[in-house]
Design a protein around this motif. Sequence first.
Motif, PDB file in Angstrom:
ATOM      1  N   ILE A 107      -2.483  -3.434  -1.672  1.00 53.84           N
ATOM      2  CA  ILE A 107      -2.024  -4.577  -0.880  1.00 53.84           C
ATOM      3  C   ILE A 107      -0.504  -4.539  -0.804  1.00 53.84           C
ATOM      4  N   ILE A 108       0.019  -4.735   0.417  1.00 48.07           N
ATOM      5  CA  ILE A 108       1.471  -4.855   0.562  1.00 48.07           C
ATOM      6  C   ILE A 108       1.769  -6.269   1.041  1.00 48.07           C
ATOM      7  N   CYS A 109       2.801  -6.881   0.456  1.00 55.31           N
ATOM      8  CA  CYS A 109       3.175  -8.240   0.842  1.00 55.31           C
ATOM      9  C   CYS A 109       4.627  -8.243   1.301  1.00 55.31           C
ATOM     10  N   GLY A 110       4.856  -8.805   2.491  1.00 56.37           N
ATOM     11  CA  GLY A 110       6.215  -8.956   3.011  1.00 56.37           C
ATOM     12  C   GLY A 110       6.479 -10.435   3.256  1.00 56.37           C
ATOM     13  N   ILE A 143      -2.612 -11.888  -5.208  1.00 57.84           N
ATOM     14  CA  ILE A 143      -1.818 -12.809  -6.032  1.00 57.84           C
ATOM     15  C   ILE A 143      -0.651 -12.071  -6.692  1.00 57.84           C
ATOM     16  N   ILE A 144      -0.915 -10.860  -7.214  1.00 65.77           N
ATOM     17  CA  ILE A 144       0.165 -10.082  -7.848  1.00 65.77           C
ATOM     18  C   ILE A 144       1.239  -9.754  -6.806  1.00 65.77           C
ATOM     19  N   ALA A 145       0.790  -9.288  -5.616  1.00 63.80           N
ATOM     20  CA  ALA A 145       1.736  -8.898  -4.560  1.00 63.80           C
ATOM     21  C   ALA A 145       2.575 -10.093  -4.123  1.00 63.80           C
ATOM     22  N   LEU A 146       1.934 -11.249  -3.968  1.00 64.73           N
ATOM     23  CA  LEU A 146       2.655 -12.456  -3.544  1.00 64.73           C
ATOM     24  C   LEU A 146       3.690 -12.878  -4.599  1.00 64.73           C
ATOM     25  N   MET A 147       3.255 -12.933  -5.862  1.00 62.28           N
ATOM     26  CA  MET A 147       4.162 -13.373  -6.932  1.00 62.28           C
ATOM     27  C   MET A 147       5.362 -12.423  -7.067  1.00 62.28           C
ATOM     28  N   ALA A 148       5.100 -11.118  -7.005  1.00 64.17           N
ATOM     29  CA  ALA A 148       6.182 -10.137  -7.133  1.00 64.17           C
ATOM     30  C   ALA A 148       7.134 -10.235  -5.940  1.00 64.17           C
ATOM     31  N   ALA A 149       6.578 -10.434  -4.731  1.00 62.51           N
ATOM     32  CA  ALA A 149       7.416 -10.536  -3.525  1.00 62.51           C
ATOM     33  C   ALA A 149       8.256 -11.816  -3.553  1.00 62.51           C
ATOM     34  N   LEU A 150       7.669 -12.923  -4.033  1.00 62.41           N
ATOM     35  CA  LEU A 150       8.433 -14.181  -4.130  1.00 62.41           C
ATOM     36  C   LEU A 150       9.600 -14.027  -5.104  1.00 62.41           C
ATOM     37  N   LYS A 151       9.336 -13.313  -6.217  1.00 65.08           N
ATOM     38  CA  LYS A 151      10.399 -13.115  -7.216  1.00 65.08           C
ATOM     39  C   LYS A 151      11.488 -12.175  -6.689  1.00 65.08           C
ATOM     40  N   ASN A 152      11.157 -11.407  -5.640  1.00 68.21           N
ATOM     41  CA  ASN A 152      12.089 -10.452  -5.053  1.00 68.21           C
ATOM     42  C   ASN A 152      12.841 -11.067  -3.852  1.00 68.21           C
ATOM     43  N   THR A 153      12.402 -12.255  -3.420  1.00 69.23           N
ATOM     44  CA  THR A 153      12.959 -12.871  -2.206  1.00 69.23           C
ATOM     45  C   THR A 153      14.371 -13.406  -2.433  1.00 69.23           C
ATOM     46  N   GLN A 154      15.229 -13.106  -1.479  1.00 69.87           N
ATOM     47  CA  GLN A 154      16.603 -13.605  -1.484  1.00 69.87           C
ATOM     48  C   GLN A 154      16.846 -14.380  -0.187  1.00 69.87           C
ATOM     49  N   LEU A 155      17.313 -15.626  -0.306  1.00 70.14           N
ATOM     50  CA  LEU A 155      17.585 -16.443   0.883  1.00 70.14           C
ATOM     51  C   LEU A 155      19.090 -16.632   1.050  1.00 70.14           C
ATOM     52  N   PRO A 156      19.571 -16.575   2.297  1.00 70.92           N
ATOM     53  CA  PRO A 156      21.007 -16.800   2.499  1.00 70.92           C
ATOM     54  C   PRO A 156      21.366 -18.279   2.328  1.00 70.92           C
ATOM     55  N   ASP A 202       3.054 -12.482   4.417  1.00 70.43           N
ATOM     56  CA  ASP A 202       1.993 -11.663   5.012  1.00 70.43           C
ATOM     57  C   ASP A 202       1.535 -10.599   4.042  1.00 70.43           C
ATOM     58  N   MET A 203       0.238 -10.653   3.725  1.00 69.95           N
ATOM     59  CA  MET A 203      -0.345  -9.660   2.825  1.00 69.95           C
ATOM     60  C   MET A 203      -1.302  -8.784   3.623  1.00 69.95           C
ATOM     61  N   MET A 204      -1.053  -7.499   3.613  1.00 73.73           N
ATOM     62  CA  MET A 204      -1.930  -6.590   4.354  1.00 73.73           C
ATOM     63  C   MET A 204      -2.602  -5.608   3.410  1.00 73.73           C
ATOM     64  N   CYS A 205      -3.902  -5.434   3.590  1.00 73.77           N
ATOM     65  CA  CYS A 205      -4.633  -4.478   2.770  1.00 73.77           C
ATOM     66  C   CYS A 205      -4.532  -3.101   3.422  1.00 73.77           C
ATOM     67  N   LEU A 206      -4.064  -2.115   2.674  1.00 72.15           N
ATOM     68  CA  LEU A 206      -3.935  -0.748   3.194  1.00 72.15           C
ATOM     69  C   LEU A 206      -5.130   0.108   2.791  1.00 72.15           C
ATOM     70  N   ASP A 207      -5.780  -0.284   1.686  1.00 72.69           N
ATOM     71  CA  ASP A 207      -6.955   0.451   1.213  1.00 72.69           C
ATOM     72  C   ASP A 207      -7.852  -0.553   0.492  1.00 72.69           C
ATOM     73  N   TYR A 208      -9.092  -0.695   0.967  1.00 73.45           N
ATOM     74  CA  TYR A 208      -9.979  -1.708   0.396  1.00 73.45           C
ATOM     75  C   TYR A 208     -11.008  -1.065  -0.527  1.00 73.45           C
ATOM     76  N   ASP A 209     -10.889  -1.365  -1.816  1.00 70.24           N
ATOM     77  CA  ASP A 209     -11.922  -0.919  -2.748  1.00 70.24           C
ATOM     78  C   ASP A 209     -12.238  -2.050  -3.729  1.00 70.24           C
ATOM     79  N   GLY A 210     -12.485  -3.233  -3.167  1.00 73.57           N
ATOM     80  CA  GLY A 210     -12.877  -4.375  -3.993  1.00 73.57           C
ATOM     81  C   GLY A 210     -11.706  -5.123  -4.602  1.00 73.57           C
ATOM     82  N   ASN A 211     -11.989  -6.372  -4.983  1.00 71.34           N
ATOM     83  CA  ASN A 211     -11.039  -7.221  -5.700  1.00 71.34           C
ATOM     84  C   ASN A 211      -9.676  -7.372  -5.022  1.00 71.34           C
TER      85      ASN A 211
END
Length: 284
Positions: A65-68, A160-173, A145-154
Amino acid sequence: STVTITSIYRTVQTAEPLEYHRSFLKENCRPDGRDLSEFRTTTLNIGSISTADGSALVKIGNTTIICGIKAELANPTVESPDKGYIVPNVDLPPLCSSRFRSGPPSEQAQAASQFMADIIESSEVIRAEDLCIDRGKLCWVLYCDMMCLDYDGNILDACIIALMAALKNTQLPEVTINKETSAPEVKLEKKHGLTIQKHPVGSSFSVFDDSILIVDPTAEEEILSTAQLTVVTDEEGRLCSAHKPGGTSLSGEKLQECISRATARQKEIQKLIDKVLHSVKSAE
């Protein structure tokens, strides 16, 4: 001979997948060699999309999963003049699995998006007030936006991991309101991170034959199971959500088992996210 045994196994796997899985479950293991309570290897990459305000890529086994996150300025709603908002969306395109078709979002994608919205709200990941710039006039909207690049369950755990990591990486001006023109002024050179209040992590389970509990199911295990359950807990061990879309019922004892496993998983994943974030910051 080995060849014959292997070919018999392959035939059973294709023709009788449930019997094939049962033969492993009897021995307390699974076709991919894992214990019943073992997660697949989880890897995380943070800041993978340079054009996003925050991003992360997660792999749990083959599931990817990739989250932007894209931040936009908007007017707050009339009901909540002092709050900004987060809009999650989960996309399951045909490229991730032959089970998905192009066109409008599948039921599973819609359910996953709703699940993510519920988690953001119930776990209070971010205070919506922190996204407000000028009461009643201006706020941030975070499109996740979370996009699945390869689906093999779960996918839910991975989302949730992708979202949390992306939020912690977010920088706002930094944004200020010009007193004379009332227009917003964006200072791109002055950026700040988000204040993350809670750290929810999901643990998904599948139930076989109404009684055997397995953790982190593959796509095939999901199809063959009689019920599925996702338990979300935060760093204080608080239960944020128990999501069970139909299927057979679970005993209180089994549910407690799931919550204990989820609590341990939360600690592992929070450690992983912090470790990767630390190495990204060190590299900058």
